[in-house]
Design a protein around this motif. Structure first.
Motif, PDB file in Angstrom:
ATOM      1  N   LYS A 277     142.656  26.144  24.392  1.00 53.15           N
ATOM      2  CA  LYS A 277     143.868  25.999  23.574  1.00 53.15           C
ATOM      3  C   LYS A 277     145.044  25.613  24.464  1.00 53.15           C
ATOM      4  CE  LYS A 277     143.688  29.054  19.721  1.00 53.15           C
ATOM      5  NZ  LYS A 277     143.964  30.431  19.322  1.00 53.15           N
TER       6      LYS A 277
ATOM      7  N   THR B 114     143.278  21.754  26.411  1.00 56.71           N
ATOM      8  CA  THR B 114     142.535  20.600  25.891  1.00 56.71           C
ATOM      9  C   THR B 114     143.382  19.653  25.041  1.00 56.71           C
ATOM     10  OG1 THR B 114     140.567  21.945  25.914  1.00 56.71           O
ATOM     11  CG2 THR B 114     140.441  19.950  24.655  1.00 56.71           C
ATOM     12  N   SER B 115     144.223  20.202  24.154  1.00 59.86           N
ATOM     13  CA  SER B 115     144.954  19.291  23.266  1.00 59.86           C
ATOM     14  C   SER B 115     146.369  19.018  23.757  1.00 59.86           C
ATOM     15  CB  SER B 115     144.969  19.884  21.862  1.00 59.86           C
ATOM     16  OG  SER B 115     145.533  21.165  21.919  1.00 59.86           O
TER      17      SER B 115
ATOM     18  N   GLU C 174     149.383  17.191  25.199  1.00 58.73           N
ATOM     19  CA  GLU C 174     149.666  15.756  25.252  1.00 58.73           C
ATOM     20  C   GLU C 174     149.929  15.278  26.672  1.00 58.73           C
ATOM     21  OE1 GLU C 174     150.942  17.671  22.937  1.00 58.73           O
ATOM     22  OE2 GLU C 174     150.214  16.791  21.069  1.00 58.73           O
TER      23      GLU C 174
ATOM     24  N   GLY D 191     150.067  19.988  20.436  1.00 64.66           N
ATOM     25  CA  GLY D 191     149.216  20.582  21.455  1.00 64.66           C
ATOM     26  C   GLY D 191     150.012  21.387  22.461  1.00 64.66           C
TER      27      GLY D 191
ATOM     28  N   PHE E 286     146.630  14.704  28.178  1.00 65.39           N
ATOM     29  CA  PHE E 286     146.071  13.462  27.621  1.00 65.39           C
ATOM     30  C   PHE E 286     146.584  12.262  28.399  1.00 65.39           C
ATOM     31  CE2 PHE E 286     145.279  14.815  22.947  1.00 65.39           C
ATOM     32  CZ  PHE E 286     144.115  15.402  23.356  1.00 65.39           C
TER      33      PHE E 286
END
Lengths: 225, 370
Positions: free
Chosen positions: B189, B192-193, B195, A5, B198
């Protein structure tokens, strides 16, 4: 996979590194020799002869030229435009102003003083230091005498300089914005390119003449009395 | 053996770059863990509700702009709907479609600011914020075409909007609708992903749906806890019944869900704008002066109208005594009520999560203090 990501995000920034630049330099931007020649409206050889220093600076892309951001003509800007010959001193603008910053003082003028058919304006001032540019005064004006301006770069050292009095309003450059003035938009008038000193072109209709007032208003009132 | 530690109280704000305005928190830490949070606000109080009591109904529109200054159009819409209900005005269809376009564009702009500053609070200085602001800039330029201002719009009037959109606007709107999905994909892009995002936002400051309902929290925060509540569907106003859109819902209730929900809401808002553009017909944008005069004098009475603002339920309560100015004007500001659970969300989290959580609630101090 951990880190995928992150790499995806970095690819986005990498692609944008080579994309078009969207920020603008303000109030000045650095220009090359072609852009500078176009700005000065001279040929490149003329610049070489006249201003040797700027020529070399421009070749190095180090000469500065002012930037004016393109704005839409409906922009509600500073420096109100007021046509004194269109104004009938009805004070609609002063009544509509949410802050009460428009001051109007009048005395009855004209020939038929008793009927109060005509008012002379003694004082007309807008305190733009307190103005929030909502444009309600312009919306209220029935004779298209008051218009929003287009300027926005007005800084002063003294607060009183921000008060636009009658003399300033008459003498200053008149670039009315097309805010709530559909006639400007239909005539494709661009306030950023030209000014509009002629008050007759500014309105949706002509200012009523003295005879019109006598016929429509003064007589009606005398009848009802 | 654990190190013996004593709680320490720190003042954050009112002038802190991460507090989104002049907001002050008195935070008590034990080590790095937060054990108590006390929000203190009122530093931006301007008395808008009192100021409205000596202004006419049209003039108050200018005050609503200055409440939540990143979603002025939505404030205008809520207030105008209240006035229309109070005075029993039938708005013109073209005006209603235009104000739906404007307010949905404003919702996109407001959510973009929320996302940008959430990532900014995470510590990504500048880069994602620039992507969000670049898109917002296009919307603000469209607002300038509509009403001549970018932030303090004052575009709406009782019965519609003040003037029809210029012909240039429709071309710009077309190109915006065409290009915007790509831009929001790019922003997703980027974020959102990722890490790092997250690990910083997933499972942080979790809010249960029961707590959220009990504290009458609304908007994206409520929907991120799994409650299907959107006033555009539940208590439809304007022509929201005639357009089709989904309400994104998440179950997690953490910071990440709040972020993701806003991105999905942006896509839904764009769908609404597209349909409004299809449905709009030529005609008048506001009633004639004979029908709806500039100086409104509603009959004495009161009314409450709530809309789905960008931050939650935005309610306007108007009381009229039959004069030209409102007797009382009260605003149910969503930002203020969404702040009430700040303590429950933050206790037990670490210092680094404080501003992230604060950013994910997406408050606006202009609306909190009014």
């Amino acid at each position: 996979m951990i880190g995928f990501g992150l790499i995806k995000g970095l690819l986005v920034t990498l692609r944008n590194l080579f994309g078009p630049i969207f920020t603008v330099q303000y109030p000045d931007k650095r220009a090359g020799i072609f852009e500078y020649a176009k700005f000065r409206n001279k040929s490149i050889s003329r610049i070489f002869l006249d201003e040797r220093k700027n020529f070399f600076l421009a070749i190095l892309n180090y000469v500065k030229i002012p930037v004016r951001n393109e704005q839409f003509s409906r922009f509600r800007g500073n420096e109100f435009v007021w046509y004194d010959d269109r104004c009938t001193a009805c004070a609609s603008c002063a009544k509509y102003c949410p802050l009460g910053i428009i001051e109007i003082e009048t005395h009855p003028g004209g020939e038929n003083l008793q009927a109060g058919e005509n008012y002379e304006i003694d004082k007309f001032s807008i305190d733009t230091g307190r103005c929030m540019f909502c444009g309600l005064c312009v919306e209220a004006c029935p004779y298209d005498a008051l218009h929003m301006g287009t300027d926005f770069e007005k800084g002063t050292y003294i607060r009183d300089d921000l008060v636009l009095d009658k003399e300033t309003l008459i003498s200053q450059k008149k670039n009315p914005s097309s805010w709530f003035r559909p006639q400007f938009e239909s005539s494709e008038y661009d306030p950023w390119k030209e000014s509009l000193p002629d008050s007759k072109k500014a309105g949706r209709h002509e200012k009523p003449t003295d005879e019109d007032i006598k016929r429509n208003w003064v007589n009606k009132r005398s009848k009802s009395e | 053996m654990a190190i013996r530690s004593e709680p320490i109280t720190i003042n954050l704000g009112p002038q802190h770059p991460s507090t989104h305005g002049v907001f002050r928190m008195r935070v008590t830490f034990d080590g790095e863990t937060i054990i108590d949070v006390e929000p203190i606000f009122g530093y931006l109080h301007r008395g808008s509700e009192k100021l409205a009591e000596e202004r006419t109904y049209t003039q108050v529109v200018t005050l609503t702009d200055r409440m939540d200054y990143v979603s002025s159009m939505l404030n205008n819409q809520g207030y105008i709907l209240a006035v229309e209900k109070l005075c029993d005005i039938n708005p013109k269809p073209r005006g209603v479609w235009l104000r739906m376009i404007a307010s949905e564009l404003q919702r996109i702009a407001s959510h973009l600011v929320a996302i940008g500053f959430l990532i900014q609070d995470l510590g990504a200085w500048g880069t994602p914020l620039t992507y969000a602001m670049r898109e917002r800039e296009k919307i603000l330029q469209m607002f300038e075409m509509l009403c001549g201002a970018r932030i303090t719009n004052s575009y709406l009037r009782p019965g519609g909007v003040f003037m029809d959109a210029p012909s240039v606007f429709w071309d710009v709107l077309d190109s915006f609708i065409a290009s915007f999905p790509k831009s929001i994909d790019e922003l997703e892009k980027l974020i959102t992903s990722n890490e790092i995002i997250f690990s910083r936002t997933k499972g942080v400051a979790v809010l249960s749906s029961k707590d959220a309902i009990d504290a009458s929290i609304t908007g994206p925060i409520l929907r991120s806890t799994g409650v299907d509540w959107d006033l555009r569907k539940r208590d439809s106003y304007d022509y929201y019944d005639d357009v089709e859109f989904d309400i994104p819902i998440h179950e997690a209730g953490d910071n990440y869900a709040r972020y993701l929900l806003r991105v999905q809401e942006i896509r839904e808002s764009l769908k609404i704008v597209e349909q409004c553009k299809k449905n709009i017909q030529p005609g008048l944008v506001r009633p004639h002066h004979d029908e709806v005069p500039d100086l409104l004098k509603p009959p004495s009475g009161d009314c409450y109208v709530a809309i789905e603002g960008s931050k939650g339920e935005l309610g306007f309560y108007l009381v009229s005594d039959g004069s030209i100015a409102p007797y009382r004007w009260h605003v149910r500001s969503s930002s203020l009520i969404n702040l009430t659970l700040l303590k429950d969300m933050l206790v037990g989290t670490l210092f680094g999560d404080l501003f992230v959580t604060f950013g994910s609630i997406d408050i606006n101090m202009g609306e909190v203090d009014r």
